[in-house]
Design a protein around this motif. Structure first.
Motif, short mmCIF file in Angstrom:
data_model
loop_
_atom_site.label_atom_id
_atom_site.label_comp_id
_atom_site.label_asym_id
_atom_site.label_seq_id
_atom_site.Cartn_x
_atom_site.Cartn_y
_atom_site.Cartn_z
N GLY A 193 0.41 0.23 6.76
CA GLY A 193 -0.29 0.85 5.50
C GLY A 193 -1.70 1.63 5.88
O GLY A 193 -1.71 2.77 4.89
N SER A 194 -2.28 1.59 7.09
CA SER A 194 -3.35 2.55 7.10
C SER A 194 -3.08 3.92 7.27
O SER A 194 -3.82 4.78 6.69
CB SER A 194 -4.18 2.17 8.42
OG SER A 194 -3.36 2.43 9.46
N PRO A 216 0.63 -1.28 -0.10
CA PRO A 216 0.14 -0.13 -0.10
C PRO A 216 1.03 1.23 -0.03
O PRO A 216 0.53 2.19 0.80
CB PRO A 216 -0.69 -0.27 1.26
CG PRO A 216 0.06 -0.81 2.30
CD PRO A 216 1.01 -1.76 1.37
N ILE A 254 -2.20 -7.15 1.70
CA ILE A 254 -1.84 -6.03 1.53
C ILE A 254 -2.39 -4.79 2.69
O ILE A 254 -2.16 -3.85 2.52
CB ILE A 254 -2.41 -5.40 0.12
CG1 ILE A 254 -3.88 -5.59 0.13
CG2 ILE A 254 -1.41 -6.05 -0.84
CD1 ILE A 254 -4.57 -5.22 -0.99
N GLY A 255 -2.94 -5.68 3.63
CA GLY A 255 -3.75 -4.90 4.86
C GLY A 255 -2.64 -4.21 5.74
O GLY A 255 -1.46 -4.85 5.69
N PRO A 256 -3.07 -3.48 6.58
CA PRO A 256 -2.02 -2.93 7.35
C PRO A 256 -1.35 -3.88 8.54
O PRO A 256 -2.26 -4.62 8.92
CB PRO A 256 -2.73 -1.84 8.09
CG PRO A 256 -4.04 -2.08 8.20
CD PRO A 256 -4.25 -2.69 6.71
#
Lengths: 362, 500
Positions: A170-171, A31, A114-116
């Motif tokens: 990523g967030s 991300p 792909i998440g945080p």
């Protein structure tokens, strides 16, 4: 400047340019991809250099080149790309080259998701490349802090002649929040040691090779002295309601914000909770945590990994207090409710069960 | 008879580009570390002569690799950068781009360039970087003691091909000039050798050409030098030179593979460096401005001190889920609130599900994660079913349909069906279904003043056509809620959510 709503990955590029960064080399990865896109858009506009590298290996070595030439330079990636860059981290630290690397962490290992996540803590904070070196590591919890710490990163990189990593999940890169950008800073002149292709710098050498054992040891000791100095001068952290706290929650980045909400809710339920949020992960706010251990009953470390930050907290506490750990992984961000439940169950109800070891070891 | 002796010109004088003494060496500071008969010494000397001839000593930056030529910086009195194995072309790229007046030379061996650094050389060449690469090919790993190189000849024994290089097992010698000649960008590619004095002189000319091209800004140049390694080959220097001349050249034919020096145009791009004061404008700092350039701030309405809107917007990718969230956050900011917007991201942006979390709060936002929403905007049924269980009791749900699924109706949250896609279709484009929902939300809750929404639309909508359509959609959404309030026979009407 007036606050504007902006995505973290876009803000980080703007902050870098305001800090005098004039070279970016990168490779796309979710991300963090908006960073390379924004760099492609803006670097040429300010007379800077943008190169889309053929790999993260090339990108980090371009960073080595730009830094050698005395330019404020950066790259960004996420876990898998950061793993590829580890060779370069080691060379950059060994050759004492200032530079900034942004890691928008995603779930691993391998291709992961792909998440945080916060699973890159070990490879960034503890090293991940070869040899005795450290990265200076800054961990923003908001888009505003991402901007502020990115600008600080360039200053620290120059001050310590060392790579500085902005480590966020990523967030933080993906979310939008209002940001007040500071005024642009002048682009600093190339440092005296840089190799710029001029008569004045002709006899300069950028290198990390020292084959003579005593010479190499001297070099490593000099690096070590820099890190000790950073440990004295640079730890940054935030505390919240720790003065009378029985329980101190420790978490960085986005988790630090969740924990602040946990503290508030816990307090409403009569639990005297507090928060310590490390802002620098290396140097780690060891002394601040050690000092809290004198007055606090328990520590609870919450992170988006299966237990990486917790090791540094345990080292800081030196066994003087229990340090419990709660983690979510895979792209999940811990919620206020679940952390609160963990705090209540594990700490308050006294359900700290001794480790059960079954005879067959399972 | 002395007068009959021809004047002897000193042809082997020491180039002034060499340091007088090699102080960077630990010992034997009067000589290089290269073995007797090694080609590197010759190539280094030819390079020094070319630098001297072109008068570019101060401008030259030598990028030294890993391999036998790792110590290039000990000898040449030019700017020096020692780099990681194979990465010379990446480093050279960055140096040259930021210091375009410098003359950057990447000096590499066959392991460095043709094995571990294959990606870096191919892409630097393909980008047409204005650098000069010297590729010393001796068909062996010298520094590490004689392992197979990508250029090792068929049948050649090395410590890792003890039975000789077998193409079935080890592949074939890699021909770098031929490989790079398939690319459009390189300006000059030439293979030369050190197999005879004549060949050495040709090598000198080729190196000079490679540097000259860079002085003229023409683009990428590479000279491959077939070079003896007597020590590892187990030959004496004369035999090694013969091997280069008679054996290596059969696999690696000498010659020019690309010469566009005459037709190439200088690559130097015009760079304009704006004044520092221009940066905020260039970077678009300050609020975004869409149609009407409406970045001018209107005095914000006074925020409701207890406001704490925790909103989840969810639906299919392509329904404008993220933009709807952005409208809300932008309007919230305009209205003087603290805001955050956190999207789901990745492949779901292109298909499948999409959602975002928006917080609009009178106090600083602790977590941008909305785990307990008090507003859900569900643009399809899967989104409704996914997020309904997490709703705070008494929260408001706007659902894109004519009616609410029977099994969801008793959930505790008030679910208001608004057929936003159908309404938007009637307005002319299903794409503004998200804005219909926005209008419905504002009508149902009054959470943000009209003026804040106006400003958000102004900022985020950049085309007049869409702006008008969005305004119509906003009104249509409001009207839909008013109709339902007037006719409370619908299955489930919005309770006024107790937000704040």
């Amino acid at each position: 400047m007036e606050p504007q709503l902006i995505k973290g990955n876009e803000a980080v590029v703007k902050a870098a340019l305001l800090a005098g960064c004039r070279a970016y080399y990168g490779y796309p990865i979710t991300p963090a991809s908006e960073i390379v896109e924004m760099a492609a858009l803006y670097l040429p506009e300010v007379g800077g250099v943008f190169v889309q590298a053929e790999s993260e290996v090339a990108a980090i070595n371009m960073l080595y080149g730009g830094a050698s030439a005395g330019v404020r330079a950066m790259t960004a990636s996420s876990g898998p790309g950061i793993s590829l860059m580890q060779e370069g981290f080691s060379y950059l630290a060994g050759a004492e080259l200032p530079c900034v690397i942004v890691d928008m962490m995603r779930g691993g290992p391998g291709l992961g998701g792909i998440g945080p996540e916060q699973g890159d803590y070990f490879q960034i904070v503890k090293g991940g490349g070869h040899g005795c070196y450290r990265n200076l590591v800054l961990a923003p919890a908001s888009v505003q802090e991402l901007v502020d710490l990115t600008m600080l990163a360039f200053e620290l990189a120059d001050r310590y002649r060392n790579p500085v990593v902005v480590l966020a999940d990523g967030s933080v890169g993906q979310m939008m929040e209002p940001v007040s950008f500071p005024e642009p800073r002048p682009v600093p002149a190339a440092p005296a040691w840089a190799v710029t292709g001029t008569a004045a710098t002709r006899q300069n050498l950028v290198s990390s090779i020292h084959l003579e054992p005593d010479v190499l040891e001297g070099h490593i000791r000099a690096l070590e002295a820099k890190y000790r100095e950073a440990e004295r001068s640079e730890p940054r952290w935030e505390t919240w309601r720790v003065e009378d706290a029985d329980i101190v929650l420790v978490g960085y980045g986005i988790v630090g914000r969740v924990l602040r909400a946990v503290v508030e809710t816990a307090r409403r339920r009569g639990i005297r909770a507090g928060l310590l949020r490390p802002i620098t992960l290396y140097p780690f706010p060891t002394r601040a945590i050690r000092a809290l251990a004198d007055s606090v009953r328990d520590f609870v470390v919450v992170e988006m990994s299966t237990g990486q930050l917790v090791e540094d907290v345990r080292l800081a506490v030196e066994g003087s207090r229990p340090v419990e750990t709660y983690g979510r992984v895979g792209g999940n961000i811990p919620t206020v409710e679940e952390v609160l439940q963990f705090v209540e169950r594990t700490i308050l109800v006294g359900a700290r069960v001794p480790l059960e070891v079954s005879p067959n070891g399972q | 008879m002395a007068s009959d002796t021809p004047a002897m010109a000193v042809v082997h004088g020491r180039s002034p580009i060499f340091y007088r003494r090699f102080d960077r060496k630990d010992d034997d500071q009067h000589q290089t570390h290269y073995c007797p008969g090694c080609g590197h010494g010759i190539v280094t000397k030819l390079l020094a002569e070319a630098i001297d001839t072109l008068g570019i000593q101060d401008r030259t930056i030598l990028v030294s690799p890993v391999g036998c030529s790792v110590f290039g910086y000990e000898y040449l009195d030019v700017g020096n950068i020692q780099v990681a194995h194979g990465r010379g072309p990446a480093v050279a790229t960055a140096v040259k781009r930021s210091r375009p007046d410098s003359i950057v030379v990447s000096y590499q061996g066959d392991g460095d360039l043709a094995a571990i650094g294959t990606a870096e050389i191919v892409h630097a060449a393909n980008r047409g970087e204005t650098v000069s690469v010297i590729f010393v090919n001796n068909a062996i790993y010298g520094m590490t003691g004689g392992q197979m190189a990508p250029t090792t000849l068929l049948g050649e024994k090395t410590t890792t091909t003890p039975r000789g290089r077998d193409p079935a097992v080890h592949g074939y010698p890699l021909k770098v000039c031929e490989l790079l000649a398939t690319l459009e960008a390189p300006v000059f590619l030439e293979r030369v050798a050190l197999g005879s004095n004549k060949q050495i002189m040709a090598t000198g000319r080729a190196l000079r050409r490679a540097l000259e091209n860079q002085v003229h800004g023409l683009g990428f140049s590479l000279v491959e030098v077939l070079s003896p390694c007597p020590t590892i080959w187990g030959l004496d220097p004369a035999e090694a030179q013969t091997f280069v001349r008679e054996t290596m050249t059969r696999t690696f034919p000498l010659g020019n593979f690309r010469d566009r020096s005459a037709s190439a145009v200088p690559q130097r791009l015009a760079v304009t460096v704006p004044d520092l004061g221009e940066l905020p404008r260039i970077l678009g700092l300050g609020p975004a401005s869409g149609v009407d350039g409406a970045s001018d701030t209107v005095a914000p309405a006074s925020p409701v001190p207890t406001a704490d809107h925790r909103i989840v917007v969810a639906g299919f990718g392509g329904q404008g889920v993220l933009l709807l969230g952005e409208f809300l956050a932008e309007a919230g900011l305009s209205a003087g609130y603290h805001v955050s917007w956190l999207p789901s991201y990745g492949p779901q942006m292109r298909s499948g599900t999409s959602n975002c979390h928006v917080r609009i709060s009178a106090v600083p936002i602790d977590s941008p994660v909305v785990s307990r929403p008090n507003v859900l905007i569900a643009l399809n049924e899967p989104a409704l079913r996914k997020f309904l269980p997490s709703m705070e009791p008494g929260g408001l749900v706007l659902y894109n349909a004519d009616s609410v699924p029977v099994d969801c109706a008793g959930s505790g949250a008030g679910i208001t069906p608004i057929a936003s896609t159908a309404i938007a279709d009637r307005l002319g484009s299903a794409k503004v279904g998200n804005v219909v929902m926005l209008g419905a939300l504002l009508e149902a809750t009054g959470m943000l003043p009209d003026s804040a929404l106006e400003r958000a639309l102004h900022r985020l909508v950049t085309r007049e056509r869409w702006y008008e359509l969005d305004r119509a959609a906003l009104q249509a959404g409001r009207a839909a809620v008013r109709r339902m309030t007037a006719a409370p026979a619908e299955p489930s009407l919005a309770q006024d959510p107790a937000m704040g």
